[in-house]
Scaffold this active site. Structure first.
Site, mmCIF file in Angstrom:
data_model
loop_
_atom_site.group_PDB
_atom_site.id
_atom_site.type_symbol
_atom_site.label_atom_id
_atom_site.label_comp_id
_atom_site.label_asym_id
_atom_site.label_seq_id
_atom_site.Cartn_x
_atom_site.Cartn_y
_atom_site.Cartn_z
ATOM 1 C CD GLU A 232 18.699 26.877 17.440
ATOM 2 O OE1 GLU A 232 19.659 26.885 18.206
ATOM 3 O OE2 GLU A 232 18.827 26.957 16.194
HETATM 4 C C1 TNX Z 1 22.158 24.715 16.960
HETATM 5 S S1 TNX Z 1 20.514 22.728 18.219
HETATM 6 C C2 TNX Z 1 21.324 24.513 15.882
HETATM 7 C C3 TNX Z 1 21.780 24.936 14.553
HETATM 8 C C4 TNX Z 1 23.169 25.502 14.573
HETATM 9 C C5 TNX Z 1 24.017 24.751 15.557
HETATM 10 C C6 TNX Z 1 25.449 25.163 15.605
HETATM 11 C C7 TNX Z 1 19.821 22.866 16.775
HETATM 12 C C8 TNX Z 1 18.795 21.898 16.450
HETATM 13 N N1 TNX Z 1 20.153 23.842 15.926
HETATM 14 O O1 TNX Z 1 20.880 25.864 13.995
HETATM 15 O O2 TNX Z 1 23.700 25.398 13.291
HETATM 16 O O3 TNX Z 1 23.469 24.919 16.826
HETATM 17 O O4 TNX Z 1 26.172 24.344 16.462
#
Ligand code: TNX
Length: 516
Positions: A331
């Site tokens: 992300e």
């Molecule tokens: C996605 S998918 C994230 C996290 C969040 C989470 C909450 C991924 C690798 N990262 O930053 O805490 O969703 O469900």
């Protein structure tokens, strides 16, 4: 009346139900047998004519390195039985024998249970440890009581020949959004290792907090681990290097490898609050306690960023005996694409230079350097990416099946639902082979169940989200596909409920399961 060995004949005339968990709603409770173990063994052959009574003078025979695991077995059974269960070196009839054998199975074990003794054998200590976890489930739930129980202890007869399907069976805790104490982490390790989970990934830094001591960068924890850091400003705290080393050793005793993660180049707000030179304008951002993602990025290509990342990777690698170092990579919505690729091409080899196998979220698969990394998938839809097609190993954590922070349904307290709600059957009903388009089973290192902590504060919250879904993921990681069967799984899970109750583990009493 307690059984003595002389009373074996009486045991044999009792119906198998003698070791049954207490009656509950739904179908008849499942009698304990070698076939009721979680995760399902590769091969389990019950022998209802045989059973081994654990009695006050039972001894455990083991020598050399096997004696360590034998000691763990004795420690597990002493409180509830009140028996001495000494570990002795010389073979004798009527004992529980724990033995290392000559082969090269990293984690497999064999259990043979008859009237005249129990034999647990494995090529390595890890296999013996897993055999012990199986044996615990072959005694009634009261075996986990902290004080002596006035009852009989009978291990049902039969044979188990067991080994895992995948080498990597993981769980993840997020210490950044809410700090979890070493005691809470230890308690989670105790619970996950019962299901033969062998890796615990610790998400140690994110926008809201920094949770691991780095000597060359003291402000990371002084600022990023201060009281008031974390979602809603609840919590604060961090692991000192001593805490971390103690945890690593505690996990290793349970054959769990710690996989530390520092998430980069996104998810770095807490680091930038402590060290503003990590931003492109040199201005410290405000501390964040909300749950948004994707807004922070290291400034790519500067000396300040390179020095910082090198310091962190060097110290984290030095305090981590396990093979992996996780660098996040997810992300990074505020990092320009070209910068992201350049950063990963520099970072992944740096991790290898410090002696660790780089591990990263699926976004790293866009870069050629990821061919030597482990790539962790949280979104299984679409193209897995060029690097994976060319050979990287993958760990599967599909968010819509394995994210333990997703709500069970929209009414269960705690958790998020951005990837949907996940009831027990949804956590269980998928196959790690074939999940990723074009990635064959031999490229799948294993599975992991992440637990993000945006909505969680204490251990009770963690346990409620993890149980009973964690055993579903553990079974997908351990058990051969041929054993995959929802009706069998839900019956075994229902029979496990009294064990969690006995241990005061909070769990979600899913309406899909007939709890004993
Ligand atoms: C996605 S998918 C994230 C996290 C969040 C989470 C909450 C991924 C690798 N990262 O930053 O805490 O969703 O469900």
């Amino acid at each position: 009346m307690r059984l003595t060995r002389l009373a074996v004949a009486t045991v044999l005339t009792l119906p198998l139900g003698v070791t049954t968990a207490s009656a509950g709603p739904g179908p008849d409770p499942l009698p304990i047998s070698v076939t009721t173990v979680l995760p399902a063994p590769a091969l389990a052959l019950p022998d209802p004519r045989e059973a081994f009574p654990l009695v006050p003078d039972t001894v455990i025979v083991a020598s050399g390195p096997a004696a360590t695991v034998a000691g763990q077995l004795a420690t597990a059974f002493r409180p509830a039985t009140g028996f001495a269960l000494p570990v002795v070196p010389d073979a004798q009839p009527g004992a529980i024998t724990v033995r290392l054998t000559g082969g090269d199975s990293a984690e497999g074990y064999r259990l043979d249970i008859g009237d005249d003794g129990v034999e647990l054998s494995a090529d390595r200590a890890a296999g013996l440890f897993y055999g012990v976890q199986t044996l615990r489930q072959l005694l009634p739930p009261e075996i986990d009581a902290a004080t002596p129980q006035d009852r009989d202890w009978v291990i049902p007869g039969g044979h188990i020949v067991d080994a895992p399907r995948f080498a990597y069976r993981g769980a993840m805790l997020d210490l950044a959004r809410h700090f979890h104490t070493p005691d809470e982490i230890r308690r989670y390790i105790d619970q996950i290792s019962r299901f033969k989970v062998n890796h615990l990934h610790l998400h140690l830094a994110d926008d809201q907090g920094w949770r691991i001591q780095i000597d060359s960068r003291p402000r990371l924890t002084a600022v990023g681990g201060a009281p008031g850091t974390g979602v809603r400003g609840i919590g604060g705290g961090y692991l000192t290097k001593d805490d971390y080393r103690t945890l690593v050793a505690y996990a290793a005793d349970r054959h769990v490898t710690i996989v530390p993660e520092i998430d980069m180049p996104g998810h770095v707000n807490a680091a930038q609050v402590a060290y503003p030179e990590l931003t492109c304008d040199g201005v410290a951002p405000r501390p964040r306690t909300d749950i948004r993602v994707g807004y922070s990025s290291l400034c790519i290509g500067t000396d300040a960023t390179r020095r910082f990342v090198t310091d962190v990777v060097r110290e984290l690698a030095a305090m981590t005996p396990g093979p992996y170092l996780h660098i996040g990579g997810d992300e990074a919505h505020s990092t320009a694409h070209a910068d992201y690729l350049a950063f990963e091409e520099w970072l992944l080899p740096l991790v290898a230079e410090y002696g660790k196998i780089p591990f990263g979220w699926q976004e790293i698969a866009q870069t050629p350097a990821a061919r030597d990394a482990v790539v962790q998938y949280w979104n299984h839809e679409g193209d897995p990416g060029p690097t994976v097609a060319s050979g990287a190993q993958v760990v599967l954590s599909p968010a819509d099946k394995t994210y333990l922070d997703m709500q069970y349904d929209l009414l269960t307290p705690g958790g998020l639902h951005w990837a949907g709600t996940i009831e027990v059957d949804e956590a269980y009903d998928w196959d790690p082979a074939g999940l990723l388009h074009g990635v064959p089973e031999d490229r799948v290192l294993g599975v992991e169940a992440p637990l993000w902590s945006e909505t969680l504060t204490d251990l009770a919250d963690i346990e409620f989200q993890a149980f009973p879904r964690l055993p579903a993921i553990a079974e997908l990681g351990w058990s051969p596909r041929a054993t995959h069967d929802w009706e069998s799984f839900r019956a075994r899970l229902g029979a496990y409920g009294p064990r969690w109750k006995q241990q005061n583990v909070r769990f979600y009493e899913s309406p899909q399961i007939h709890w004993s």
